[in-house]
Design an enzyme around this catalytic site. Structure first.
Site, mmCIF file in Angstrom:
data_model
loop_
_atom_site.group_PDB
_atom_site.id
_atom_site.type_symbol
_atom_site.label_atom_id
_atom_site.label_comp_id
_atom_site.label_asym_id
_atom_site.label_seq_id
_atom_site.Cartn_x
_atom_site.Cartn_y
_atom_site.Cartn_z
ATOM 1 N N GLU A 1 0.816 -1.214 0.000
ATOM 2 C CA GLU A 1 0.000 0.000 0.000
ATOM 3 C C GLU A 1 0.848 1.261 0.000
ATOM 4 O OE1 GLU A 1 -3.037 -0.374 -0.743
ATOM 5 O OE2 GLU A 1 -2.917 -2.542 -0.502
ATOM 6 N N ASP B 1 -1.618 -2.925 -10.228
ATOM 7 C CA ASP B 1 -2.098 -4.186 -9.669
ATOM 8 C C ASP B 1 -2.409 -5.139 -10.817
ATOM 9 O OD1 ASP B 1 -1.982 -3.296 -7.057
ATOM 10 O OD2 ASP B 1 -4.047 -2.571 -7.058
#
Length: 707
Positions: A125, A216
């Site tokens: 993150e 991602d």
């Protein structure tokens, strides 16, 4: 001389521990496999790949052929595998020893399976804190990937983020590779030529600039995209009939003959030195800094951002304002969501027990499995909430607690083998808020009491079922909630045996009513929505307490003097842990000169399973459907889950009014807006009718033995 630019492309692959096999398999078929196959079709496209450890283990077990593809591409130099922490923790918030262990676990796995030495580090993150360079350097990490948002918030402008930098802590250096935000929002949402055009626009004569994109892998296949998914966009029809990735890779390949150099980050760092030294503030990517804020503050910040993005003649109204608008940082989730903080602090608590064993009896190989349970419990997904469900997913929280309870059972067993007492009751500030909890522990159960929060029970762990039955979730207002929807928001946290006092009796002639069918003005509706009038000042307040312990049982006595309407009242509450049984004894004393007439109402929130169909609750020989509101008059009920070997019998000394309702939360998830089941709340209402100095008595017994 033709202007040029360097471009590094990285994909991040991750699945949280405890995720369902069919979910991971879907991601494999729709993203992981087609993405790698597409990259392989374009041999000039060099790509960095980061896989979290849990996913690598899953791939090795379920698709060993995938490993073979990666090895082939690695041998040809087309891919570079990037390291990280094995179970994808938010690495700043775990102890330094665990940081190193998790980094080494993934490094060793990659070395053993792919014969590669990792140089780069994926930061989960992108949650950055300035103390990290020392740990990373000591682990042999050369570079770390950080959002350019971190750098721009520190005063750098866009063109200055097209270079790596050094940062350090106590003289320990690590190289910083900025991740380009503009490209991240283009891929795959814009036409394939647009990210290529952006790269070409930022070439220079020296050809020394580096633009890095990280995406991602799941975004390249399983994310929703209107009436399609990104699988349709990337591999089927794109926006113009051609698969998006195919078109983009072809454009990148064609550009390599002219102005584009596509390379691995490690290759760039061999050719060019970082531009200089930089120190970055605590940060994550832009949206994370908004999500972490308390709801009111988040709304304010997001409104400011909308104003800053208002278009005027095609340009943002305030580019400078956008650069410096910054919210909070990741640790704020531990404050915003007490459920997250409790998991994190329980991890530290169990870990401290293991450290204590090591200090007394030494480190040994038999402790490695316990350490792995603790590392698994640090997986970040269940600890926060943004675009996806995160901490709202009860099955993910359940996985964290299962790891920790399992570790604790193993530690207790080791201490018992050494002749150490494991039955004990003691004070500890478990949640690190400056107020001690009381922990009661034996070989069957853990009970955590919060005297400062209504003398409530915060957590009950059933050890033979490896289950935290208190793993529920308090309903909260989120920034994306529409006030017109009137979603319930709890005034008090959903903890067991908080003492409420209500004027009227619950109606006992209703059975299995959907929440939507409840009369808006009924007491049942007000109780379910936590909108009833509270007549006392006991709920959520601080109680005095005294701890006693005997050989066979542990006792905590709690008391408080307060008010119910105008009456002076004292509550004495005694919580007793004995083997598989918890007993809660009540003495409520009317200390006023006036008669006291009211109803005592307490709740017992329980989490059995995220699948409602597996939650069996029996009352008066009837099975209760937990998706509806149900009520009955009686003195007992039973809960069981055969798969988890979970059994619970709840009985009261007095005949009482019982109410059960499902605890539902309304959140954004990867599927859009969703209603998530968080457990069942069982309410118990008892009539209080006391003359001056009279005492109301009740005893509640919760028995966890299998019947």
């Amino acid at each position: 001389m033709k202007e040029k630019i360097n471009f590094a492309l990285v994909f991040h692959f991750h699945q949280p521990i405890g995720n369902f096999d069919h979910v991971i398999e879907h991601a494999y078929q729709k993203s992981y496999l087609p993405l790698i196959q597409m990259i392989k079709r374009f041999p000039k496209i060099k790509v960095g790949l980061h896989y979290t450890g849990y996913l690598l283990e899953w791939l090795e077990k379920n698709h060993p052929e995938y490993d073979d593809i990666l090895k082939e591409m690695s041998n040809k130099g087309q891919i570079e595998i990037i390291g990280g922490a094995f179970y994808e923790p938010i690495i700043p918030v775990i102890p330094d020893r665990d940081k190193k262990a998790q980094i080494e676990l993934l490094r060793d796995y990659i070395k053993n399976h792919f014969n590669l030495d990792i140089k780069g580090f994926w930061l989960a993150e992108r949650a950055w804190e300035p103390h990290l360079p020392k740990i990373l350097n000591e682990c042999g990490i050369e570079y770390i990937l950080i959002d350019d948002f971190h750098l721009r918030a520190n005063g750098l402008y866009e063109e200055e983020t097209f270079f790596p930098y050094f940062t350090e802590e106590q003289g320990y250096l690590v190289k910083v590779i900025p991740i380009n935000e503009r490209l991240r929002y283009m891929v795959p949402w814009k036409q394939p030529w647009e990210p290529v055009e952006y790269l070409e626009k930022n070439t220079n004569e020296e050809g020394s600039r580096l633009i890095t994109l990280i995406s991602d892998a799941e975004k390249m296949g399983v994310w929703p995209a209107g009436d399609m998914t990104t699988y349709d966009i990337c591999y089927v029809k794109g926006y113009d009939g051609t698969p998006w990735l195919e078109s983009w890779f072809q454009r990148l390949t064609d550009s390599m003959d002219e102005w584009l150099t596509m390379l691995h980050i490690s290759e760039y760092l061999k050719k060019y030195k970082p531009k200089g030294l930089i120190y970055m503030p605590t940060a994550s990517y832009d949206k994370m800094s908004y999500w972490v804020l308390p709801t009111r503050a988040r709304k304010s910040l997001e409104n400011l951002i909308k104003k800053a993005k208002w278009k005027h003649f095609g340009e943002p109204f305030s580019e400078e304002l956008l650069q410096f608008l910054k919210g909070g940082y990741w640790r704020g989730f531990l404050v915003k969501y007490p459920e997250s903080n409790l998991m994190h602090k329980k991890m530290l608590h169990v870990r401290q027990k293991l450290i204590k064993y090591e200090e007394e009896f030494g480190k040994s190989k038999k402790l490695e499995d316990i350490w792995l349970d603790i590392y698994k419990s640090q997986c970040n997904d269940p600890y926060w909430h943004g675009q996806f469900g995160g901490v709202y997913f009860s099955f993910m929280r359940e996985t964290i607690y299962s790891c920790l309870i399992n570790a604790e059972i193993k530690i207790d067993r080791l201490f018992k083998e050494k002749g150490k007492l494991i039955n004990k009751v003691y004070e500890k500030d478990l949640t690190y808020d400056g107020r001690p909890e009381i922990l009661m522990e034996n070989e069957f159960l853990n009970v955590c009491i919060q005297p400062h929060y209504g003398a409530s029970i915060l957590e009950i762990d059933i050890k033979n079922a490896i289950h935290n039955i208190s793993n529920v979730f308090t309903r909260k207002e989120e920034a994306y909630h529409d006030p017109k929807d009137k979603f319930p928001v709890d005034r008090w946290r959903k903890q067991a045996f908080i003492d409420h006092f209500i004027q009227d009796a619950l109606i006992m002639n209703q059975l299995e009513i959907p929440i939507v069918d409840l009369d808006e003005e009924s007491l049942e509706k007000k109780v379910v929505s936590d909108e009833f009038e509270e007549l006392g000042n006991f709920a959520g307040s601080s109680y005095n307490y005294k701890i006693t312990s005997r050989e066979e049982n542990q006792v905590v006595k709690l008391s408080k003097e307060g008010k119910i309407k105008e009456n002076d009242v004292q509550i004495n509450k005694e919580i007793i842990l004995q083997a598989n049984t918890i007993e809660i004894k009540y003495n409520i004393i009317n200390k006023s000169k006036e008669k006291l007439e009211t109803f005592h109402y307490i709740e017992f929130p329980v989490y059995i399973d995220s699948d409602i169909s597996k939650n069996i609750i029996l009352a008066n020989n009837d099975e209760i459907k937990v998706e509806n509101i149900s009520n009955w008059k009686g003195s007992q009920f039973h809960i069981k889950n055969l798969k988890k070997k979970l059994y619970l019998s709840f009985s009261t000394q007095n005949i009482s009014n019982f109410l059960i309702y499902p605890l539902m939360t309304y959140v954004t998830t990867d599927g859009g807006y969703d209603t998530l089941y968080q457990g069942a709340v069982i309410g118990l209402q008892s009539k209080i009718d006391l003359k001056p100095s009279e005492v109301y008595k009740n005893s509640i017994i919760i028995d966890f033995k299998e019947k």
